[in-house]
Design an enzyme around this catalytic site. Structure first.
Site, mmCIF file in Angstrom:
data_model
loop_
_atom_site.group_PDB
_atom_site.id
_atom_site.type_symbol
_atom_site.label_atom_id
_atom_site.label_comp_id
_atom_site.label_asym_id
_atom_site.label_seq_id
_atom_site.Cartn_x
_atom_site.Cartn_y
_atom_site.Cartn_z
ATOM 1 N N PHE A 22 0.831 -1.205 0.000
ATOM 2 C CA PHE A 22 0.000 0.000 0.000
ATOM 3 C C PHE A 22 0.867 1.258 0.000
ATOM 4 C CE2 PHE A 22 -2.561 2.999 2.758
ATOM 5 C CZ PHE A 22 -3.531 3.279 1.808
ATOM 6 N N SER A 90 3.504 -6.672 2.814
ATOM 7 C CA SER A 90 2.546 -5.781 3.452
ATOM 8 C C SER A 90 1.145 -5.999 2.879
ATOM 9 C CB SER A 90 3.022 -4.337 3.302
ATOM 10 O OG SER A 90 2.258 -3.461 4.089
ATOM 11 N N MET A 91 0.515 -4.972 2.289
ATOM 12 C CA MET A 91 -0.789 -5.193 1.671
ATOM 13 C C MET A 91 -0.672 -6.153 0.494
ATOM 14 S SD MET A 91 -3.638 -2.486 0.296
ATOM 15 C CE MET A 91 -3.025 -2.301 -1.390
ATOM 16 N N ASP A 190 8.598 -3.685 13.562
ATOM 17 C CA ASP A 190 7.922 -3.185 12.368
ATOM 18 C C ASP A 190 7.079 -1.992 12.809
ATOM 19 O OD1 ASP A 190 5.943 -2.769 10.346
ATOM 20 O OD2 ASP A 190 6.101 -4.843 9.684
ATOM 21 N N HIS A 220 9.748 -2.786 8.394
ATOM 22 C CA HIS A 220 8.589 -3.225 7.605
ATOM 23 C C HIS A 220 8.933 -3.575 6.153
ATOM 24 C CE1 HIS A 220 4.457 -3.766 6.510
ATOM 25 N NE2 HIS A 220 4.547 -2.839 5.574
#
Length: 246
Positions: A22, A90-91, A190, A220
């Site tokens: 994202f 992540s996303m 993170d 992250h």
């Protein structure tokens, strides 16, 4: 944006679908894409709709658009490959889980700091877009390694955060539908996605083969961080172990 182009390389009959996260771009996943392609795999790294241009473009998209971007990449691979794995950050990890929920034929997934439950973002659901700020601060570039920057938006559309939260809700609700082998990477430190998200995924998917690997030297955006090579090596090993002939 320069460096945000999608990644397509045709190789053998094993396809790897690689998704960025994202507000980020394909730049965060390019080192992985290049490494996988150099091993002979067919690799597709789509640019999610609304990403890699201007954050006002992101504001105009919804979570269905991001799913469509991944589905299009999947269709491209299906035309060329017999076996497909999905890898996401992540996303992008959330989208990899979504794909495994809806396409049980997917051979395996590798997710890096996947987002499923982010309490720090929950307040955004209550924001009224008419009267409050349309954009919040950037969330990109959470990287431990000095001198490395993620190509990501400098602002985050509030409306888009709501869409990301909706996507995570839908993915989490269907986690038991994931049955394919899963390799889950987690950075204990993170600053975007709480580290417990990896354990939630591990606990709630139905996969017989599932494992969690710690990324102790990365934040992250681990794909651009100190554990980049570890992610590449472990994912390649994971793919080899789960090819149809094995």
């Amino acid at each position: 944006m320069e460096g945000a182009a999608p990644f397509y390389v045709e190789g053998n009959s094993v396809g790897l679908l690689v998704s960025h996260g994202f507000t980020g771009t394909t730049q965060s996943m390019r080192p992985l894409c290049e490494a996988y392609a150099s091993e002979g795999y067919t690799v597709c790294g789509p640019r999610l709709k609304g990403h890699g241009t201007h954050y006002e473009d992101l504001e105009q998209t919804n979570y269905q658009d991001w799913i469509s971007s991944i589905e299009e990449g999947y269709e491209w691979l299906k035309q060329r490959c017999d076996t497909i794995f999905v890898i996401g950050l992540s996303m992008g990890g959330s989208l990899a889980l979504y794909m495994a929920e809806h396409h049980p034929e997917i051979r395996g997934i590798s997710v890096i700091n996947p987002g499923i439950n982010i309490p720090a973002m929950e307040h955004v659901r209550e924001i009224d877009g008419q009267n409050e700020a349309r954009f919040s601060d950037a969330i990109g570039s959470d990287i431990k390694k000095p001198g490395v920057t993620e190509l990501a938006y400098e602002k985050t559309p509030v409306r888009s955060v709501k869409e990301a939260l909706t996507l995570m809700d839908k993915v989490r609700a269907n986690l038991p539908k994931v049955t394919c082998p899963a390799l889950i990477f987690v950075s204990p430190e993170d600053h975007v996605v709480p580290a417990d998200n990896a354990q939630i995924v591990f606990n709630e998917i139905s996969s017989q083969s599932k494992e969690v690997r710690q990324l102790k030297d990365s934040y992250h955006v681990a794909t651009l961080d100190n554990d980049q090579q570890l992610i590449i090596d472990d994912t390649l090993d994971f793919i080899m172990r789960h090819l149809p002939s094995h």
